[in-house]
Structure formats: structure tokens, C-alpha cells
Design an enzyme around this catalytic site. Structure first.
Site, PDB file in Angstrom:
ATOM      1  N   ARG A  19       0.821  -1.225   0.000  1.00 47.64           N
ATOM      2  CA  ARG A  19       0.000   0.000   0.000  1.00 47.64           C
ATOM      3  C   ARG A  19       0.850   1.268   0.000  1.00 47.64           C
ATOM      4  O   ARG A  19       0.437   2.301  -0.506  1.00 47.64           O
ATOM      5  CB  ARG A  19      -0.948  -0.002   1.202  1.00 47.64           C
ATOM      6  CG  ARG A  19      -2.052  -1.032   1.028  1.00 47.64           C
ATOM      7  CD  ARG A  19      -3.172  -0.817   2.007  1.00 47.64           C
ATOM      8  NE  ARG A  19      -4.240  -1.779   1.786  1.00 47.64           N
ATOM      9  CZ  ARG A  19      -5.273  -1.929   2.595  1.00 47.64           C
ATOM     10  NH1 ARG A  19      -5.390  -1.183   3.667  1.00 47.64           N
ATOM     11  NH2 ARG A  19      -6.203  -2.818   2.331  1.00 47.64           N
ATOM     12  N   ASP A  71     -15.710   9.922   9.150  1.00 42.69           N
ATOM     13  CA  ASP A  71     -14.646   8.934   9.005  1.00 42.69           C
ATOM     14  C   ASP A  71     -13.298   9.634   9.119  1.00 42.69           C
ATOM     15  O   ASP A  71     -13.184  10.832   8.853  1.00 42.69           O
ATOM     16  CB  ASP A  71     -14.752   8.213   7.653  1.00 42.69           C
ATOM     17  CG  ASP A  71     -13.989   6.887   7.650  1.00 42.69           C
ATOM     18  OD1 ASP A  71     -14.631   5.840   7.826  1.00 42.69           O
ATOM     19  OD2 ASP A  71     -12.747   6.892   7.490  1.00 42.69           O
TER      20      ASP A  71
HETATM   21  C1  LIG Z   1     -14.373  -1.472   7.620  1.00 42.06           C
HETATM   22  S1  LIG Z   1     -14.873   0.211   7.527  1.00 42.06           S
HETATM   23  C2  LIG Z   1     -16.513   0.110   8.239  1.00 42.06           C
HETATM   24  C3  LIG Z   1     -17.533   0.835   7.410  1.00 42.06           C
HETATM   25  C4  LIG Z   1     -18.987   0.659   7.868  1.00 42.06           C
HETATM   26  N1  LIG Z   1     -19.205   1.176   9.189  1.00 42.06           N
HETATM   27  C5  LIG Z   1     -19.428  -0.767   7.779  1.00 42.06           C
HETATM   28  O1  LIG Z   1     -19.706  -1.386   8.804  1.00 42.06           O
HETATM   29  O2  LIG Z   1     -19.500  -1.300   6.672  1.00 42.06           O
HETATM   30  C6  LIG Z   1     -13.929   0.929   8.873  1.00 42.06           C
HETATM   31  C7  LIG Z   1     -13.798   2.444   8.756  1.00 42.06           C
HETATM   32  O3  LIG Z   1     -13.314   2.953   9.993  1.00 42.06           O
HETATM   33  C8  LIG Z   1     -12.526   4.081   9.707  1.00 42.06           C
HETATM   34  N2  LIG Z   1     -11.644   4.386  10.855  1.00 42.06           N
HETATM   35  C9  LIG Z   1     -10.558   3.707  11.291  1.00 42.06           C
HETATM   36  N3  LIG Z   1     -10.000   4.316  12.348  1.00 42.06           N
HETATM   37  C10 LIG Z   1     -10.741   5.418  12.598  1.00 42.06           C
HETATM   38  C11 LIG Z   1     -10.653   6.466  13.562  1.00 42.06           C
HETATM   39  N4  LIG Z   1      -9.673   6.507  14.472  1.00 42.06           N
HETATM   40  N5  LIG Z   1     -11.599   7.440  13.504  1.00 42.06           N
HETATM   41  C12 LIG Z   1     -12.588   7.421  12.580  1.00 42.06           C
HETATM   42  N6  LIG Z   1     -12.724   6.450  11.650  1.00 42.06           N
HETATM   43  C13 LIG Z   1     -11.811   5.463  11.654  1.00 42.06           C
HETATM   44  C14 LIG Z   1     -11.739   3.668   8.463  1.00 42.06           C
HETATM   45  O4  LIG Z   1     -11.250   4.788   7.744  1.00 42.06           O
HETATM   46  C15 LIG Z   1     -12.802   2.883   7.688  1.00 42.06           C
HETATM   47  O5  LIG Z   1     -13.454   3.671   6.724  1.00 42.06           O
END
Ligand SMILES: C[S@@+](CC[C@H](N)C(=O)[O-])C[C@H]1O[C@@H](n2cnc3c(N)ncnc32)[C@H](O)[C@@H]1O
Length: 266
Positions: free
Chosen positions: A35, A137
Site C-alpha cells: 500500500r 470517518d
Molecule cells: C471497515 S470500515 C466500516 C464501514 C462501515 N461502518 C461498515 O460497517 O461497513 C472501517 C472504517 O473505519 C474508519 N476508521 C478507522 N479508524 C478510525 C478512527 N480513528 N476514527 C474514525 N474512523 C476510523 C476507516 O477509515 C474505515 O473507513
């Protein structure tokens, strides 16, 4: 192309952990390397280890750090993931009809599929009554793409034909194979960047908070701190939905489970 040394892996994942709260283990070494490689090349520093060294010493522009964080987060998502929450939401929204603005937060909204799935349910149950969805996000890239509301059709495999017909436009010509969320829905969903590990931006009090498939990335103290911060924005009768694989039971929080993966203030 260069290999990411174990020292560089530790240095960059420590930096990422300080910013996001997410700990990437050695099992993710190859993933981190692949990545970061393109970013390093694009930055004019194709030697990954030198790139990382400059990164951790603060010798790279600020927007490169944002890009590194974007690259290392996992954004996988799709419409109507874990459908039981949407069934519960539909019941609550139906019962709320006529009860003031209904507010929902998608707390790790990724590219927006979760927030727009919520919007379809609320448009169905509440129509033109007042309702608003906030999506937040960490990653700037996914927040930007969420605002567009344009998706490959396969992400909507769990979306009913009725909802697709009523709330989405089918792409034609260069947009063949894609769908666009209708403007009426897009205008009710506000996306912004917010880091769950830091003080939150100004947000209203919510009837429902989705905090799904994000807590899995954190250790127990970070999980507890995030949930404590998030539930400050939950109305007294509101509900919190973590992902079904993300039990809050061991965290000693002022919450009670009222159904699988559905919590209320204790
Ligand atoms: C796997 S996705 C989940 C998306 C959706 N909630 C779902 O269940 O399908 C996880 C998301 O968490 C976000 N994320 C990770 N760490 C974070 C943080 N410290 N604050 C806010 N968002 C975060 C990532 O950027 C990513 O878009």
C-alpha cells in the site's frame, strides 16, 4: 521497488497507531509494503525505507501523512451490511413518525454505503418529515467519495429492487455498471472527517448511532474511550449499534444490551 525493513515497518505502524489508534501487526507487513509503495514512488522517493524515515522525522509534506493514513485504513463496506440493524432502524423510525427530527450518525462511514442505506430506510419510513444523517470517518479519501454517492452496482447486492428503483439512478454510457444515490437522499446526508480517537467535532444528539466494523481495530482501552466519547452524543432513549462481531460486554461501559448488537444507556 524496495522491501520494507522490520525497523521501517515498526516506525510507520507506530506513527499510524499514534494517529488512528489502530495497531497493525507483523501479519500485515506485506499489505503495508504494497500500500505504501505507490505513494513512495509518487512522492519522488521510491526507496520505501528512506520514505518511511522522512515520514517519521516530519520531513514530508503534511498531506503525505494524510495519504499514508488513508492507505493504511481498511474501508471495506457495502449497502445493507448486517441487515438486522436496518430492520431495527425501520421499526424505530416508523414508531417515531411525527416526533421531531430523527437524527442518525454513521460513526465510521467509510465511502458512505452505510449512511445511504440508513437514508433509504428513513426516506421509506419518514418520507419528507425532518430527518438527517451524519457520516464521519478518519479517511479524507473515503469522505470525499461518500459525498459523490456514486458506486459500483455490485456493492448494492443486498439492496431491495424496490429501494434501488425509488432511491438510485442507474448509470448509463460511461457510468454503465454504477449507481448514483438520488439527490433528495444525498442532500439529507452530511459527511465530514472525524477521528474517533480525538475530541469529536460539533455534532447533535442522535436517536441512533451506527459504530460498526471499526472497534475491531482497537485494543480494549481505546475501544472503551471511543465508545464513552460516542455515547455522549446518544439521546437518553437512543440506541447504539456496534458490529455483530464487536461485543461491548467486557468493557464495563454504562450501557445495557437490549438485543444482539443493540445497546442503550444503562
Ligand atoms: C471497515 S470500515 C466500516 C464501514 C462501515 N461502518 C461498515 O460497517 O461497513 C472501517 C472504517 O473505519 C474508519 N476508521 C478507522 N479508524 C478510525 C478512527 N480513528 N476514527 C474514525 N474512523 C476510523 C476507516 O477509515 C474505515 O473507513
Amino acid at each position: 521497488m524496495s522491501n520494507l525493513s522490520p525497523q521501517s515497518f515498526t516506525a510507520i505502524t507506530d506513527l499510524f497507531h499514534r494517529i488512528s489508534g489502530i495497531r497493525l501487526t507483523e501479519a500485515k507487513h506485506a499489505l503495508v509494503q504494497s500500500r505504501l509503495q505507490k505513494l513512495a514512488t509518487d512522492s519522488g522517493e521510491p526507496d520505501l525505507n528512506v520514505f518511511v524515515q522522512k515520514m517519521v522525522r516530519g520531513q514530508m509534506p503534511e498531506d503525505m501523512l494524510v495519504s499514508v493514513v488513508d492507505k493504511l485504513t481498511t474501508n471495506e463496506t457495502y449497502f445493507f451490511r448486517e441487515p438486522a440493524h436496518f430492520e431495527d432502524l425501520a421499526r424505530r423510525a416508523g414508531a417515531h413518525r411525527g416526533g421531531g427530527e430523527f437524527l442518525v450518525w454513521s460513526g465510521a462511514s467509510s465511502s458512505g454505503e452505510e449512511a445511504y442505506s440508513i437514508a433509504m430506510v428513513l426516506a421509506d419510513k419518514l418520507g419528507t418529515a425532518p430527518w438527517t444523517i451524519h457520516g464521519t470517518d478518519l479517511s479524507t479519501t473515503v469522505v470525499e467519495s461518500a459525498r459523490q454517492g456514486l458506486y459500483p452496482m455490485e456493492r448494492a447486492r443486498n439492496t431491495s429492487k424496490d429501494y434501488l428503483r425509488r432511491f438510485c439512478l442507474r448509470g448509463e454510457g460511461p457510468y454503465e455498471g454504477q449507481l448514483l444515490i438520488m439527490k433528495e437522499l444525498r442532500s439529507r446526508v452530511k459527511f465530514q472527517c472525524a477521528n474517533l480517537m480525538q475530541p469529536l467535532p460539533a455534532l447533535p444528539m442522535f436517536d441512533v448511532i451506527f459504530l460498526r466494523n471499526v472497534l475491531i481495530y482497537f485494543d480494549a482501552p481505546a475501544k472503551r474511550a471511543i465508545v464513552e466519547r460516542v455515547i455522549e452524543r446518544l439521546k437518553p432513549e437512543g440506541v447504539l449499534y456496534p458490529g455483530h462481531a464487536e461485543s461491548l460486554a467486557a468493557l464495563d461501559l454504562p450501557l445495557k444490551a437490549i438485543a444482539p448488537a443493540i445497546y442503550q444507556h444503562a
